[in-house]
Write a protein that holds these residues in place. Structure first.
Motif, PDB file in Angstrom:
ATOM      1  N   TYR A   1       0.848  -1.187   0.000  1.00  0.00           N
ATOM      2  CA  TYR A   1       0.000   0.000   0.000  1.00  0.00           C
ATOM      3  C   TYR A   1       0.887   1.240   0.000  1.00  0.00           C
ATOM      4  O   TYR A   1       1.964   1.244   0.585  1.00  0.00           O
ATOM      5  CB  TYR A   1      -0.896  -0.012   1.246  1.00  0.00           C
TER       6      TYR A   1
ATOM      7  N   TYR B   1      -6.047  -1.108   3.924  1.00  0.00           N
ATOM      8  CA  TYR B   1      -4.777  -1.084   3.188  1.00  0.00           C
ATOM      9  C   TYR B   1      -4.821  -2.029   1.990  1.00  0.00           C
ATOM     10  O   TYR B   1      -4.382  -1.687   0.895  1.00  0.00           O
ATOM     11  CB  TYR B   1      -3.604  -1.484   4.088  1.00  0.00           C
TER      12      TYR B   1
ATOM     13  N   GLY C   1      -4.658  -0.911  -1.676  1.00  0.00           N
ATOM     14  CA  GLY C   1      -3.463  -1.467  -2.301  1.00  0.00           C
ATOM     15  C   GLY C   1      -3.779  -2.225  -3.575  1.00  0.00           C
ATOM     16  O   GLY C   1      -3.002  -2.211  -4.531  1.00  0.00           O
TER      17      GLY C   1
ATOM     18  N   TYR D   1      -2.310  -1.521  -7.135  1.00  0.00           N
ATOM     19  CA  TYR D   1      -1.644  -2.637  -7.805  1.00  0.00           C
ATOM     20  C   TYR D   1      -2.051  -2.702  -9.273  1.00  0.00           C
ATOM     21  O   TYR D   1      -1.204  -2.875 -10.162  1.00  0.00           O
ATOM     22  CB  TYR D   1      -1.996  -3.938  -7.084  1.00  0.00           C
TER      23      TYR D   1
ATOM     24  N   HIS E   1      -1.001 -10.080  -0.957  1.00  0.00           N
ATOM     25  CA  HIS E   1      -2.415  -9.711  -0.797  1.00  0.00           C
ATOM     26  C   HIS E   1      -3.262 -10.949  -0.512  1.00  0.00           C
ATOM     27  O   HIS E   1      -4.105 -10.926   0.389  1.00  0.00           O
ATOM     28  CB  HIS E   1      -2.924  -8.989  -2.046  1.00  0.00           C
TER      29      HIS E   1
END
Length: 188
Positions: free
Chosen positions: A9, A111, A115, A119, A176
């Motif tokens: 993040y 996050y 994120g 990404y 993730h």
């Protein structure tokens, strides 16, 4: 060049990155410096460089495939060297710059959500950079005497390799998934 951590993040307002370390199973943040003056300087230098180099040529008949091969090999070698130097610089200052944090499950979900959006944009940028390699290779093939296209192709390789290494899209995706799996276990 294995690193045990990956960025998951980026807080653009406060200008810091949140990392997850696979080995230590910890989160840490690193505040980044603002590089606005560096961006302005790079832009100015790029314009001047283009103005000087646009009409410079090698002045000899060169086989386009050989020129592509030479530019690609040089770009890959310089990309590898830049990755090694960047990795060394990161390792040198990492321990004093990083701040270990302990996010709550709610914060971690936020996050990861943000994120994932970041990404997707970063993967798109990496793909654009590799498309730029292809386009510069096509232009170099049709203009093998152009020093500018030769240098652009080399630079494209370096920037693309360094960006892919820094972003680490596969490792980031794995982080993730792992973290989301852990959150599912805690909530279920």
């Amino acid at each position: 060049m294995p690193r045990s951590y990956v960025a998951i993040y980026q807080n653009k307002e406060l200008n810091y990155f949140l990392y997850f370390d696979f080995k230590k199973h910890e989160f840490f943040s690193i505040a980044e410096r603002k590089n606005q003056s560096m961006i302005l300087l790079t832009s100015f230098v790029a314009i001047v460089f283009y103005a000087i180099m646009k009409s410079v040529s090698f002045g000899i008949a060169i086989d386009p495939l050989k020129m592509l091969f030479i530019a690609s090999i040089l770009g890959i070698i310089l990309g590898y060297i830049s990755i090694k130097l960047t990795d060394r610089a990161i390792k040198k200052g990492l321990e004093r710059r990083k701040e270990v944090i302990h996010p709550t499950n709610r914060e971690l979900r936020e996050y990861l959500f943000e994120g994932k959006k970041q990404y997707k944009v970063q993967v798109f940028v990496i793909l654009l950079l590799f498309l730029f390699i292809f386009l510069s290779a096509v232009l170099l093939y049709f203009m093998p005497q152009s020093v500018l296209m030769f240098l652009v192709n080399i630079g494209s390789w370096v920037v693309s390799m360094l960006s892919a290494w820094l972003i680490r899209p596969i490792k980031r995706s794995q982080a993730h998934k792992q973290l989301e799996g852990q959150l599912e276990k805690h909530s279920g």
